[in-house]
Design a protein around this motif. Structure first.
Motif, PDB file in Angstrom:
ATOM      1  N   ALA A  62     -31.117  -0.317  28.530  1.00 54.99           N
ATOM      2  CA  ALA A  62     -30.847   0.901  29.136  1.00 54.99           C
ATOM      3  C   ALA A  62     -31.284   2.276  28.528  1.00 54.99           C
ATOM      4  O   ALA A  62     -31.946   2.972  29.002  1.00 54.99           O
ATOM      5  N   ILE A  63     -30.873   2.334  27.177  1.00 54.50           N
ATOM      6  CA  ILE A  63     -31.178   3.531  26.398  1.00 54.50           C
ATOM      7  C   ILE A  63     -32.741   3.692  25.978  1.00 54.50           C
ATOM      8  O   ILE A  63     -33.064   4.632  25.947  1.00 54.50           O
ATOM      9  N   HIS A  64     -33.278   2.371  26.138  1.00 54.00           N
ATOM     10  CA  HIS A  64     -34.590   2.522  25.936  1.00 54.00           C
ATOM     11  C   HIS A  64     -35.446   2.751  27.180  1.00 54.00           C
ATOM     12  O   HIS A  64     -36.298   3.640  26.766  1.00 54.00           O
ATOM     13  N   GLN A  65     -35.256   2.170  28.295  1.00 48.31           N
ATOM     14  CA  GLN A  65     -35.700   2.590  29.344  1.00 48.31           C
ATOM     15  C   GLN A  65     -35.497   3.961  29.938  1.00 48.31           C
ATOM     16  O   GLN A  65     -36.271   4.674  30.434  1.00 48.31           O
ATOM     17  N   LYS A  66     -34.140   4.320  30.049  1.00 47.44           N
ATOM     18  CA  LYS A  66     -33.737   5.452  30.722  1.00 47.44           C
ATOM     19  C   LYS A  66     -33.771   6.719  29.704  1.00 47.44           C
ATOM     20  O   LYS A  66     -33.905   7.806  30.327  1.00 47.44           O
ATOM     21  N   LEU A  67     -33.575   6.400  28.428  1.00 45.80           N
ATOM     22  CA  LEU A  67     -33.584   7.789  27.689  1.00 45.80           C
ATOM     23  C   LEU A  67     -34.554   7.815  26.689  1.00 45.80           C
ATOM     24  O   LEU A  67     -35.039   8.892  25.944  1.00 45.80           O
ATOM     25  N   GLY A  68     -35.571   6.867  26.623  1.00 45.99           N
ATOM     26  CA  GLY A  68     -36.784   6.632  25.865  1.00 45.99           C
ATOM     27  C   GLY A  68     -36.640   6.557  24.438  1.00 45.99           C
ATOM     28  O   GLY A  68     -37.403   7.100  23.778  1.00 45.99           O
ATOM     29  N   ILE A  69     -35.622   6.062  24.186  1.00 47.25           N
ATOM     30  CA  ILE A  69     -35.340   5.714  22.635  1.00 47.25           C
ATOM     31  C   ILE A  69     -36.131   4.356  22.305  1.00 47.25           C
ATOM     32  O   ILE A  69     -36.174   3.461  22.848  1.00 47.25           O
ATOM     33  N   ASP A  70     -36.830   4.751  21.223  1.00 47.01           N
ATOM     34  CA  ASP A  70     -37.743   3.765  20.692  1.00 47.01           C
ATOM     35  C   ASP A  70     -37.018   2.262  20.456  1.00 47.01           C
ATOM     36  O   ASP A  70     -36.078   2.381  19.649  1.00 47.01           O
ATOM     37  N   GLY A  71     -37.785   1.267  21.007  1.00 45.64           N
ATOM     38  CA  GLY A  71     -37.339  -0.005  20.832  1.00 45.64           C
ATOM     39  C   GLY A  71     -37.246  -0.543  19.185  1.00 45.64           C
ATOM     40  O   GLY A  71     -36.299  -1.289  19.012  1.00 45.64           O
ATOM     41  N   ASN A  72     -38.233   0.056  18.435  1.00 47.18           N
ATOM     42  CA  ASN A  72     -38.217  -0.301  17.035  1.00 47.18           C
ATOM     43  C   ASN A  72     -36.744   0.218  16.253  1.00 47.18           C
ATOM     44  O   ASN A  72     -36.382  -0.480  15.673  1.00 47.18           O
ATOM     45  N   PHE A  73     -36.779   1.456  16.680  1.00 47.27           N
ATOM     46  CA  PHE A  73     -35.105   2.265  16.156  1.00 47.27           C
ATOM     47  C   PHE A  73     -34.205   1.382  16.576  1.00 47.27           C
ATOM     48  O   PHE A  73     -33.224   0.891  15.603  1.00 47.27           O
ATOM     49  N   ILE A  74     -34.137   0.804  17.658  1.00 49.59           N
ATOM     50  CA  ILE A  74     -32.980   0.348  18.352  1.00 49.59           C
ATOM     51  C   ILE A  74     -32.744  -1.007  17.694  1.00 49.59           C
ATOM     52  O   ILE A  74     -31.466  -1.636  17.074  1.00 49.59           O
ATOM     53  N   LEU A  75     -33.802  -1.879  17.429  1.00 52.61           N
ATOM     54  CA  LEU A  75     -33.759  -3.350  16.837  1.00 52.61           C
ATOM     55  C   LEU A  75     -33.521  -3.047  15.321  1.00 52.61           C
ATOM     56  O   LEU A  75     -32.748  -4.087  14.771  1.00 52.61           O
ATOM     57  N   ASP A  76     -33.760  -2.007  14.548  1.00 46.17           N
ATOM     58  CA  ASP A  76     -33.530  -1.851  13.286  1.00 46.17           C
ATOM     59  C   ASP A  76     -32.060  -1.628  12.922  1.00 46.17           C
ATOM     60  O   ASP A  76     -31.422  -1.572  11.921  1.00 46.17           O
ATOM     61  N   ARG A  77     -31.393  -0.932  14.234  1.00 44.80           N
ATOM     62  CA  ARG A  77     -30.033  -0.752  13.978  1.00 44.80           C
ATOM     63  C   ARG A  77     -28.806  -1.622  14.613  1.00 44.80           C
ATOM     64  O   ARG A  77     -27.666  -1.557  14.495  1.00 44.80           O
ATOM     65  N   VAL A  78     -29.287  -2.809  15.208  1.00 39.12           N
ATOM     66  CA  VAL A  78     -28.533  -3.693  15.637  1.00 39.12           C
ATOM     67  C   VAL A  78     -28.192  -4.779  14.846  1.00 39.12           C
ATOM     68  O   VAL A  78     -29.049  -5.081  13.831  1.00 39.12           O
ATOM     69  N   THR A 111     -27.461   6.628  13.520  1.00 37.91           N
ATOM     70  CA  THR A 111     -27.024   5.472  14.290  1.00 37.91           C
ATOM     71  C   THR A 111     -27.433   5.626  15.945  1.00 37.91           C
ATOM     72  O   THR A 111     -27.848   6.679  16.190  1.00 37.91           O
ATOM     73  N   ILE A 112     -27.381   4.507  16.354  1.00 35.03           N
ATOM     74  CA  ILE A 112     -27.610   4.556  17.895  1.00 35.03           C
ATOM     75  C   ILE A 112     -26.835   5.611  18.747  1.00 35.03           C
ATOM     76  O   ILE A 112     -27.084   6.261  19.304  1.00 35.03           O
ATOM     77  N   ASN A 113     -25.523   5.393  18.619  1.00 38.66           N
ATOM     78  CA  ASN A 113     -24.435   6.212  19.060  1.00 38.66           C
ATOM     79  C   ASN A 113     -24.687   7.716  18.930  1.00 38.66           C
ATOM     80  O   ASN A 113     -24.826   8.331  19.937  1.00 38.66           O
ATOM     81  N   ALA A 114     -25.377   8.264  17.694  1.00 34.50           N
ATOM     82  CA  ALA A 114     -25.678   9.702  17.417  1.00 34.50           C
ATOM     83  C   ALA A 114     -26.618   9.986  18.176  1.00 34.50           C
ATOM     84  O   ALA A 114     -26.782  11.122  18.539  1.00 34.50           O
ATOM     85  N   VAL A 115     -27.769   9.190  18.381  1.00 31.01           N
ATOM     86  CA  VAL A 115     -29.050   9.431  19.037  1.00 31.01           C
ATOM     87  C   VAL A 115     -28.810   9.614  20.369  1.00 31.01           C
ATOM     88  O   VAL A 115     -29.056  10.348  21.181  1.00 31.01           O
ATOM     89  N   VAL A 116     -27.803   8.759  21.012  1.00 35.21           N
ATOM     90  CA  VAL A 116     -27.578   8.765  22.578  1.00 35.21           C
ATOM     91  C   VAL A 116     -26.614   9.916  22.743  1.00 35.21           C
ATOM     92  O   VAL A 116     -26.920  10.550  23.738  1.00 35.21           O
TER      93      VAL A 116
END
Length: 69
Positions: free
Chosen positions: A53-69, A6-11
């Motif tokens: 913010a998690i994409h820009q500040k933490l460097g989490i991949d945008g595709n990963f984020i989009l797949d989980r929203v 999950t996004i939460n787990a990665v953050v």
């Protein structure tokens, strides 16, 4: 059956790696600590500001984020 990451787990993992608190993360994101806490605890859905913010500040991949929203 594969385990869903999950996004939460990665953050949470990034917070741990960076050795910062949720409060410091909220400060980095320019949002309230309560909002960040609610999102990370699953009590509130992440909004665009948080996801950006998690994409820009933490460097989490945008595709990963989009797949989980």
């Amino acid at each position: 059956m594969p385990l869903t990451v999950t996004i939460n787990a990665v953050v949470q993992q990034k917070i741990s790696e960076m050795n910062i608190t949720q409060g410091k993360l909220a400060e980095m994101f320019g949002m309230g600590a309560a909002k960040v806490s609610q999102i990370l605890n699953g009590k509130r859905e992440p909004d665009v500001h948080f996801l950006k913010a998690i994409h820009q500040k933490l460097g989490i991949d945008g595709n990963f984020i989009l797949d989980r929203v």
